[in-house]
Design a protein around this motif. Structure first.
Motif, short mmCIF file in Angstrom:
data_model
loop_
_atom_site.label_atom_id
_atom_site.label_comp_id
_atom_site.label_asym_id
_atom_site.label_seq_id
_atom_site.Cartn_x
_atom_site.Cartn_y
_atom_site.Cartn_z
N ASP A 125 -24.11 -1.92 -22.54
CA ASP A 125 -22.86 -1.18 -22.04
C ASP A 125 -22.66 -1.79 -20.55
OD1 ASP A 125 -20.82 0.35 -22.09
OD2 ASP A 125 -21.79 2.34 -21.42
N TRP A 126 -21.45 -2.13 -20.31
CA TRP A 126 -20.95 -2.65 -19.04
C TRP A 126 -19.98 -1.69 -18.24
CZ3 TRP A 126 -24.18 -6.23 -16.20
CH2 TRP A 126 -24.74 -6.93 -17.23
N ARG A 127 -19.97 -1.53 -17.03
CA ARG A 127 -19.01 -0.82 -16.31
C ARG A 127 -18.08 -1.92 -15.87
NH1 ARG A 127 -21.85 3.81 -12.66
NH2 ARG A 127 -23.24 4.91 -14.27
N GLY A 128 -16.81 -1.27 -15.57
CA GLY A 128 -15.81 -2.19 -15.09
C GLY A 128 -16.17 -2.87 -13.77
N GLY A 129 -15.70 -3.98 -13.40
CA GLY A 129 -16.01 -4.69 -12.16
C GLY A 129 -17.19 -5.46 -12.28
N ALA A 130 -18.11 -5.51 -13.42
CA ALA A 130 -18.97 -6.45 -13.45
C ALA A 130 -18.74 -7.69 -13.70
CB ALA A 130 -20.22 -6.03 -14.23
N MET A 131 -19.15 -9.10 -13.55
CA MET A 131 -18.86 -10.16 -13.97
C MET A 131 -20.31 -10.90 -14.26
SD MET A 131 -17.08 -13.39 -11.82
CE MET A 131 -15.33 -13.06 -12.14
N GLN A 132 -20.07 -11.36 -15.55
CA GLN A 132 -21.23 -12.55 -15.92
C GLN A 132 -20.82 -13.82 -15.68
OE1 GLN A 132 -22.46 -11.45 -19.84
NE2 GLN A 132 -22.67 -9.21 -19.41
N VAL A 133 -21.91 -14.60 -15.15
CA VAL A 133 -21.50 -16.06 -14.83
C VAL A 133 -22.56 -17.05 -15.61
CG1 VAL A 133 -21.11 -17.61 -13.31
CG2 VAL A 133 -20.43 -15.45 -12.67
N ASP A 134 -22.18 -18.00 -16.15
CA ASP A 134 -23.18 -18.93 -16.71
C ASP A 134 -22.32 -20.24 -16.97
OD1 ASP A 134 -25.36 -19.92 -17.94
OD2 ASP A 134 -25.03 -19.10 -19.76
N PHE A 135 -23.04 -21.42 -17.12
CA PHE A 135 -22.79 -22.76 -17.40
C PHE A 135 -22.85 -22.95 -18.94
CE2 PHE A 135 -23.09 -23.74 -12.67
CZ PHE A 135 -22.12 -24.52 -12.50
N GLY A 136 -21.80 -24.16 -19.18
CA GLY A 136 -22.16 -24.34 -20.56
C GLY A 136 -21.63 -25.71 -20.57
N GLU A 137 -22.63 -26.60 -21.21
CA GLU A 137 -22.53 -27.96 -21.36
C GLU A 137 -22.09 -28.24 -22.83
OE1 GLU A 137 -26.02 -30.33 -20.95
OE2 GLU A 137 -26.26 -29.91 -18.70
N ALA A 138 -21.04 -29.36 -22.75
CA ALA A 138 -20.47 -29.93 -24.09
C ALA A 138 -20.58 -31.29 -23.99
CB ALA A 138 -19.12 -29.33 -24.36
N VAL A 139 -20.68 -32.01 -25.14
CA VAL A 139 -20.56 -33.50 -25.08
C VAL A 139 -19.05 -33.78 -25.42
CG1 VAL A 139 -21.14 -35.58 -26.29
CG2 VAL A 139 -22.76 -33.54 -26.12
N LEU A 152 -18.21 -23.77 -16.01
CA LEU A 152 -18.59 -22.54 -15.24
C LEU A 152 -17.60 -21.45 -16.09
CD1 LEU A 152 -20.45 -21.21 -13.33
CD2 LEU A 152 -18.35 -20.94 -11.76
N VAL A 153 -18.38 -20.45 -16.82
CA VAL A 153 -17.74 -19.63 -17.50
C VAL A 153 -17.87 -18.35 -17.09
CG1 VAL A 153 -17.19 -18.60 -19.71
CG2 VAL A 153 -17.92 -21.00 -19.73
N ALA A 154 -16.89 -17.43 -16.87
CA ALA A 154 -17.01 -15.95 -16.01
C ALA A 154 -16.53 -15.16 -16.87
CB ALA A 154 -16.53 -16.05 -14.76
N THR A 155 -16.82 -13.96 -17.41
CA THR A 155 -16.51 -12.77 -18.33
C THR A 155 -16.71 -11.58 -17.50
OG1 THR A 155 -18.62 -12.45 -19.18
CG2 THR A 155 -17.14 -14.35 -20.16
N PHE A 156 -15.80 -10.80 -17.77
CA PHE A 156 -15.69 -9.39 -17.41
C PHE A 156 -16.14 -8.51 -18.65
CE2 PHE A 156 -13.31 -10.90 -13.88
CZ PHE A 156 -13.74 -10.06 -12.90
N PRO A 157 -17.66 -8.21 -19.07
CA PRO A 157 -17.87 -7.63 -20.21
C PRO A 157 -16.96 -6.15 -20.59
CG PRO A 157 -19.70 -7.54 -18.68
CD PRO A 157 -18.53 -8.35 -18.27
N HIS A 158 -16.73 -5.27 -19.67
CA HIS A 158 -16.05 -4.22 -19.74
C HIS A 158 -14.71 -4.40 -20.69
CE1 HIS A 158 -15.08 0.07 -19.26
NE2 HIS A 158 -13.99 -0.28 -19.09
N SER A 159 -13.89 -5.42 -20.28
CA SER A 159 -12.61 -5.74 -20.65
C SER A 159 -12.63 -6.88 -21.59
CB SER A 159 -11.54 -5.87 -19.70
OG SER A 159 -11.99 -7.05 -18.73
N ASN A 160 -13.79 -7.66 -21.50
CA ASN A 160 -13.93 -8.87 -22.41
C ASN A 160 -12.89 -10.01 -22.06
OD1 ASN A 160 -15.24 -10.28 -24.52
ND2 ASN A 160 -13.64 -10.08 -25.97
#
Length: 264
Positions: A125-139, A152-160
């Motif tokens: 469960d995530w509150r509003g205002g939290a951002m998750q960040v990760d890198f993804g590789e693709a060929v 570089l992918v960033a998401t706000f899990p509270h709002s998706n």
């Protein structure tokens, strides 16, 4: 003639109580044969309807779908076709006129038969205002050669909500540049950043201690960001961005994108 379920249940209940079949028939107003039928029946569950076999439209495309899914096994795990992507390609490339559901069932069945179950993640469960960040590789194929691209992918899990920025690498400078593009685009700054083991932005020197790269520390000071690093081997702690990275690879990178070389 089948009796209502309530009658069936009453027959079986009274029979279990030791009431005679004659008395059950009298009380419920049914024949003794009916009482005998349901009292001796081992299972009252409705029998599934047997549908006569009919060739599905997906059967005609099964060879094509099998080849796509088989080729996926040579690609990075997170850059493979989803059922939705398979359906879209069938419509666009094969003129498929069926619905999505049979394709979804076919892909699920194929994967159950050809590979083990995928990883499972815990839902947090995530509150509003939290951002998750990760890198993804693709060929991708660029100028006739296979190359790995970094997103570089960033998401706000509270709002998706999801955002992505392409970078030349995964070092601290690329993290800062990609985040600056995303923050400028959305016009706001999150309260906290959740990073994957501080990859690119820092160095984990112990299980619970991370040394942040100076340029990234200055970036966080400028935007007044609080940062948090996931525990090692705990991808479930940032499941929102993990899913977003997978969605990017499987929907925008399958099949592998191709670009011709151009003069700079």
């Amino acid at each position: 003639m089948t009796k209502p379920v309530s009658i069936q249940q009453r027959i079986r209940i009274l029979d279990a109580q030791g009431v005679s079949w004659r008395e059950i028939a009298r009380r419920l107003g049914v024949s003794r044969d009916t009482v005998r039928k349901y009292a001796t029946m081992e299972d009252c569950s409705p029998k599934p309807a047997v549908r006569k076999g009919r060739r599905s439209l997906i059967d005609a495309c099964s060879g094509t779908v099998d080849s796509w899914l088989s080729a996926d096994r040579l690609m990075p795990r997170k850059q493979r076709h989803t059922a939705r992507r398979v359906y879209a390609r069938l419509v666009e490339e094969e003129g498929f006129r069926g619905s999505y559901s049979p394709v979804q069932r076919y892909v699920r069945r194929w994967r159950e038969e050809h590979r083990p179950d995928g990883d499972r993640y815990l839902e947090l469960d995530w509150r509003g205002g939290a951002m998750q960040v990760d890198f993804g590789e693709a060929v991708a194929t660029i100028g006739g050669n296979d190359a790995r691209i970094h997103c570089l992918v960033a998401t706000f899990p509270h709002s998706n909500m999801r955002y992505v920025a392409a970078t030349p690498g995964e070092n601290a400078e690329c993290v800062c540049e990609g985040l600056a593009q995303i923050l400028d685009h959305i016009g706001m700054v999150p309260r906290v950043l959740v990073l994957d083991n501080a990859t690119g932005a820092g160095l984990r020197v112990a299980w619970n201690k991370v040394t942040v790269v100076r340029v990234f520390a200055m970036f966080c000071d400028h935007y007044r960001l609080e940062t948090r690093s996931c525990n090692p081997y705990s991808g479930n702690e940032k499941g929102s961005v993990e899913n977003a990275v997978g969605f990017l690879r499987r929907n925008l990178m399958a099949p592998s994108p191709t670009r011709r070389a151009t003069d700079s």
